[in-house]
Scaffold this active site. Structure first.
Site, PDB file in Angstrom:
ATOM      1  N   SER A  50      16.349  -0.295  -0.922  1.00 41.34           N
ATOM      2  CA  SER A  50      15.738  -0.728  -2.181  1.00 41.34           C
ATOM      3  C   SER A  50      16.823  -0.827  -3.242  1.00 41.34           C
ATOM      4  CB  SER A  50      14.675   0.260  -2.643  1.00 41.34           C
ATOM      5  OG  SER A  50      14.369   0.009  -3.996  1.00 41.34           O
TER       6      SER A  50
ATOM      7  N   LYS B 267      15.365  -0.040   7.521  1.00 44.52           N
ATOM      8  CA  LYS B 267      15.144  -1.257   6.726  1.00 44.52           C
ATOM      9  C   LYS B 267      16.383  -1.564   5.907  1.00 44.52           C
ATOM     10  CE  LYS B 267      11.881  -3.608   3.761  1.00 44.52           C
ATOM     11  NZ  LYS B 267      10.515  -3.592   3.242  1.00 44.52           N
TER      12      LYS B 267
ATOM     13  N   ASP C 204       0.871  -1.182   0.000  1.00 45.12           N
ATOM     14  CA  ASP C 204       0.000   0.000   0.000  1.00 45.12           C
ATOM     15  C   ASP C 204       0.903   1.225   0.000  1.00 45.12           C
ATOM     16  OD1 ASP C 204      -2.115   1.719   0.142  1.00 45.12           O
ATOM     17  OD2 ASP C 204      -2.775   1.145   2.153  1.00 45.12           O
ATOM     18  N   LYS C 205       1.562   1.450  -1.122  1.00 44.19           N
ATOM     19  CA  LYS C 205       2.602   2.485  -1.197  1.00 44.19           C
ATOM     20  C   LYS C 205       2.064   3.872  -0.880  1.00 44.19           C
ATOM     21  CE  LYS C 205       5.779   0.463  -4.608  1.00 44.19           C
ATOM     22  NZ  LYS C 205       7.163   0.658  -4.194  1.00 44.19           N
TER      23      LYS C 205
ATOM     24  N   THR D  78      14.392  -8.403   5.941  1.00 43.40           N
ATOM     25  CA  THR D  78      15.157  -7.636   4.990  1.00 43.40           C
ATOM     26  C   THR D  78      14.278  -7.133   3.843  1.00 43.40           C
ATOM     27  OG1 THR D  78      15.603  -9.488   3.465  1.00 43.40           O
ATOM     28  CG2 THR D  78      17.144  -9.182   5.293  1.00 43.40           C
TER      29      THR D  78
ATOM     30  N   ASN E  88      16.339  -0.574  -6.366  1.00 44.50           N
ATOM     31  CA  ASN E  88      15.839  -0.022  -7.628  1.00 44.50           C
ATOM     32  C   ASN E  88      15.987   1.488  -7.771  1.00 44.50           C
ATOM     33  OD1 ASN E  88      14.949  -2.618  -8.519  1.00 44.50           O
ATOM     34  ND2 ASN E  88      13.276  -2.438  -7.053  1.00 44.50           N
TER      35      ASN E  88
HETATM   36  C1  LIG Z   1       6.251  -5.446  -5.720  1.00 43.65           C
HETATM   37  C2  LIG Z   1       7.026  -5.097  -4.477  1.00 43.65           C
HETATM   38  C3  LIG Z   1       7.199  -3.764  -4.105  1.00 43.65           C
HETATM   39  C4  LIG Z   1       7.919  -3.432  -2.968  1.00 43.65           C
HETATM   40  N1  LIG Z   1       8.053  -2.118  -2.604  1.00 43.65           N
HETATM   41  C5  LIG Z   1       8.730  -1.802  -1.476  1.00 43.65           C
HETATM   42  C6  LIG Z   1       8.831  -0.453  -1.061  1.00 43.65           C
HETATM   43  O1  LIG Z   1       8.296   0.466  -1.681  1.00 43.65           O
HETATM   44  N2  LIG Z   1       9.549  -0.201   0.070  1.00 43.65           N
HETATM   45  C7  LIG Z   1      10.138  -1.178   0.819  1.00 43.65           C
HETATM   46  O2  LIG Z   1      10.754  -0.881   1.836  1.00 43.65           O
HETATM   47  N3  LIG Z   1      10.028  -2.471   0.452  1.00 43.65           N
HETATM   48  C8  LIG Z   1       9.327  -2.795  -0.660  1.00 43.65           C
HETATM   49  N4  LIG Z   1       9.215  -4.115  -1.023  1.00 43.65           N
HETATM   50  C9  LIG Z   1       9.911  -5.155  -0.201  1.00 43.65           C
HETATM   51  C10 LIG Z   1       8.983  -5.810   0.812  1.00 43.65           C
HETATM   52  O3  LIG Z   1       8.502  -4.887   1.764  1.00 43.65           O
HETATM   53  C11 LIG Z   1       9.737  -6.940   1.543  1.00 43.65           C
HETATM   54  O4  LIG Z   1      10.800  -6.388   2.281  1.00 43.65           O
HETATM   55  C12 LIG Z   1      10.296  -7.990   0.582  1.00 43.65           C
HETATM   56  O5  LIG Z   1       9.441  -8.193  -0.498  1.00 43.65           O
HETATM   57  C13 LIG Z   1      10.547  -9.329   1.280  1.00 43.65           C
HETATM   58  O6  LIG Z   1       9.342  -9.847   1.813  1.00 43.65           O
HETATM   59  P1  LIG Z   1       8.413 -10.928   1.048  1.00 43.65           P
HETATM   60  O7  LIG Z   1       9.295 -12.039   0.600  1.00 43.65           O
HETATM   61  O8  LIG Z   1       7.378 -11.314   2.066  1.00 43.65           O
HETATM   62  O9  LIG Z   1       7.811 -10.198  -0.110  1.00 43.65           O
HETATM   63  C14 LIG Z   1       8.499  -4.460  -2.167  1.00 43.65           C
HETATM   64  C15 LIG Z   1       8.313  -5.799  -2.554  1.00 43.65           C
HETATM   65  C16 LIG Z   1       7.584  -6.130  -3.673  1.00 43.65           C
HETATM   66  C17 LIG Z   1       7.395  -7.578  -4.046  1.00 43.65           C
END
Ligand SMILES: Cc1cc2nc3c(=O)[nH]c(=O)nc-3n(C[C@H](O)[C@H](O)[C@H](O)COP(=O)(O)O)c2cc1C
Length: 361
Positions: free
Chosen positions: A185, A223, A69-70, A251, A187
């Site tokens: 991040s 983070k 939920d960005k 992470t 990216n």
């Molecule tokens: C599509 C997508 C967008 C993400 N955007 C963010 C973000 O904006 N900021 C952030 O701190 N982490 C972001 N993450 C990372 C997640 O918060 C999380 O740290 C990471 O995906 C590992 O957890 P998971 O394996 O349960 O997805 C994003 C992950 C995904 C898959």
């Protein structure tokens, strides 16, 4: 079952980002109409699930990870899935579109996702106004809300980046139960350089100072990426402790592809099942090295109660999920919480706090 056999196949026919945007749009409509359903849905909690971290009371330890939920469009909804807290963002100080599409890729066989969204964000002002509207409306927000802030892409130069984080923090922190500083991040070009000791110290020192000026206490979490060596992680713990941070979130996604199949080579951050062991390893290391002085939110590949319990026993005070929701559906947090209660009862564990770090060796 219902999600896996009926909803998921429909969602998976669509482009991943489109499916996500469609879901968020639906939830935004539901929350904008202040549906009674949201008001009636109880927060999932039991005495054994309740926990306190950084002075914040959590009804249960399972949170929505950042990125889902960005722009904070569905805040009054998340407790209905069973979440005990939700993290909004990443939000950048200035609005920005993120990277060119397509930029999110599913890998169903591996239960993984690769994304290179690049902080697509409506920006601090728009999101802050949205959260203010919800808070002013008196509509219940029954779980703690974290706000995750990151760097605006076009901002360059150390002083300018510090000012950019300061601007985002000043606008958003007064609306948050906690703030997450995102320097991990993969990216946003150059972002991970801010994990380096001197830069990180300047950033955290500045934000800790800003936090002191707020009327209410707002704990800060950092983070971190799973792609650091041990010396870097040691530095990070030192800087976090020096600056009075409330804790770490371990992470973010990984740029590594070990254990992943060849078709996952597209650039971006990998999340989901293939990240599980790596995130767990980072958590174990951080917990051992910090000797429990820094609470850690464990995230990365958690898709079941067993995985969440393992993460807590390895030292996580709370956990978060993202990719698991894509594969298991919106009630994954409810399943995790019910499973945690079962596992704790089996082991004679009376509270989440008692389980934290119980098997950290
Ligand atoms: C599509 C997508 C967008 C993400 N955007 C963010 C973000 O904006 N900021 C952030 O701190 N982490 C972001 N993450 C990372 C997640 O918060 C999380 O740290 C990471 O995906 C590992 O957890 P998971 O394996 O349960 O997805 C994003 C992950 C995904 C898959």
């Amino acid at each position: 079952m219902f999600y896996r056999s009926l909803i998921r196949p429909i969602l998976f026919q669509q482009d991943p980002e489109q499916a996500h945007e469609g879901t968020i749009h639906l939830l935004e409509t539901l929350t904008a109409t202040q549906s009674e359903l949201l008001r009636l849905a109880p927060v999932q909690t039991r005495a054994a699930l309740q926990t306190e971290v950084a002075g914040i009371k959590f009804p249960n330890p399972v949170g929505l990870a950042a990125g889902f939920d960005k722009n904070g469009k569905a805040l009054p909804f998340w407790h209905t899935c069973g979440f005990g807290f939700a993290e909004v963002g990443t939000i950048t100080a200035q609005p920005q579109p993120g990277n060119p599409k397509p930029r999110v890729f599913r890998y169903p066989e591996q239960e993984a996702v690769v994304n290179r969204l690049g902080f697509n964000s409506e920006g601090a002002e728009v999101v802050a106004e949205r959260i203010e509207r919800v808070r002013r409306s008196g509509f219940p927000l029954p779980i703690p809300i974290g706000i995750n802030i990151g760097k605006t892409k076009i901002v360059e130069g150390e002083e300018a980046v510090l000012e950019d984080y300061r601007a985002g923090f000043q606008r958003l922190a007064p609306l948050a139960d906690f703030v997450t500083i995102n320097v991990s991040s993969p990216n946003t070009p150059g972002l991970r350089l801010w994990q380096e000791k001197a830069k990180l110290s300047a950033l955290l020192g500045m934000l800790a100072q800003e936090a002191k000026g707020l009327p209410q206490s707002v704990p800060l979490f950092l983070k971190i990426a799973p792609d650091m060596n041990q010396a870097d992680m040691d530095d990070m713990i030192e800087v976090a402790l020096e600056n009075g941070l409330a804790g770490l979130i371990a992470t973010n996604t990984t740029i590594a592809r070990e254990g992943a199949t060849a078709n996952m080579e597209s650039p971006g951050g990998l999340s989901g099942k293939p990240l599980c062991e790596k995130s767990l390893g980072v958590l174990r290391y951080l917990y051992r090295q910090s000797q429990g002085r820094l609470p850690i939110i464990g995230v990365g590949g958690i898709n079941s109660a067993e995985a969440a319990y393992e993460r807590i026993k390895a030292g996580a005070s709370l956990v978060q999920v993202y990719t698991g929701m894509i594969y298991e559906g919106p009630f994954l947090p409810r399943q995790i919480n019910s499973g945690l209660l079962r596992l704790m009862e089996r082991d004679g564990v009376k509270s989440i706090a008692e389980a934290v770090g119980a098997e950290s060796g």
